[in-house]
Design a protein around this motif. Structure first.
Motif, PDB file in Angstrom:
ATOM      1  N   UNK A 242      -3.347  33.553 -69.524  1.00 17.49           N
ATOM      2  CA  UNK A 242      -2.510  34.560 -70.150  1.00 17.49           C
ATOM      3  C   UNK A 242      -2.843  34.367 -71.516  1.00 17.49           C
ATOM      4  N   UNK A 243      -2.775  35.551 -72.531  1.00 18.56           N
ATOM      5  CA  UNK A 243      -2.838  35.395 -73.832  1.00 18.56           C
ATOM      6  C   UNK A 243      -1.807  36.197 -74.388  1.00 18.56           C
ATOM      7  N   UNK A 244      -1.617  35.886 -75.790  1.00 17.90           N
ATOM      8  CA  UNK A 244      -0.667  36.706 -76.623  1.00 17.90           C
ATOM      9  C   UNK A 244      -1.426  36.774 -77.877  1.00 17.90           C
ATOM     10  N   UNK A 245      -0.677  37.889 -78.648  1.00 16.60           N
ATOM     11  CA  UNK A 245      -1.524  38.231 -80.031  1.00 16.60           C
ATOM     12  C   UNK A 245      -0.777  37.634 -81.125  1.00 16.60           C
ATOM     13  N   UNK A 246      -1.509  37.828 -82.175  1.00 16.21           N
ATOM     14  CA  UNK A 246      -0.660  37.088 -83.338  1.00 16.21           C
ATOM     15  C   UNK A 246      -1.720  38.072 -84.552  1.00 16.21           C
ATOM     16  N   UNK A 247      -1.114  37.978 -85.727  1.00 15.33           N
ATOM     17  CA  UNK A 247      -1.786  38.500 -86.662  1.00 15.33           C
ATOM     18  C   UNK A 247      -1.206  38.169 -88.329  1.00 15.33           C
TER      19      UNK A 247
END
Length: 138
Positions: A7-12
């Motif tokens: 599972x991945x999550x986003x960053x910015x």
């Protein structure tokens, strides 16, 4: 053969010109008290994690990244528009990128393993937990 789905999550960055994904579960999370992290964050420490290079996926804005050598063995990348730090890469850990958890858009699952660079912690910053403390990066 069983396929493992991570599972991945986003960053910015702050202006969303640069976006990335990382695994949702971060196993090597540390509070970093080094002078550089304090200067870049404007706080007494930053919360960082080493992420395997294969698991860090830049999804937008590679042309918006600016790299600089912050020390003899460390490259840092930040957004050229909003100046937000995106990652650091240490020559001693070529297969990892170090990210700041403050750049994540979603809540990760974390395992906090300690405090690093306690030797550079200012006296006014107090550590109130029982996590291991390391004088430098370990």
């Amino acid at each position: 053969m069983q396929t493992i789905i991570i599972q991945t999550i986003t960053g910015s960055c702050h202006c969303n010109a640069v976006t990335f994904t990382v695994p949702k579960t971060l196993n090597d999370v540390r509070y970093c008290h080094c002078t550089t992290c304090r200067k870049l964050s404007g706080t007494s420490f930053s919360v960082v994690s080493l992420v395997n290079l294969e698991d860090f996926k830049l999804t937008k804005g590679e042309d918006n990244l600016v790299h600089y050598r912050s020390s003899p063995h460390k490259d840092r990348a930040h957004c050229k528009t909003c100046f937000a730090p995106i990652f650091a890469q240490l020559d001693t850990h070529p297969d990892d990128r170090r990210i700041r958890l403050g750049s994540l858009n979603e809540e990760p699952i974390v395992n906090i393993t300690g405090h690093i660079w306690v030797s550079q912690k200012p006296d006014w910053s107090v550590i109130n937990d029982d996590l291991p403390q390391f004088q430098e990066f370990e």
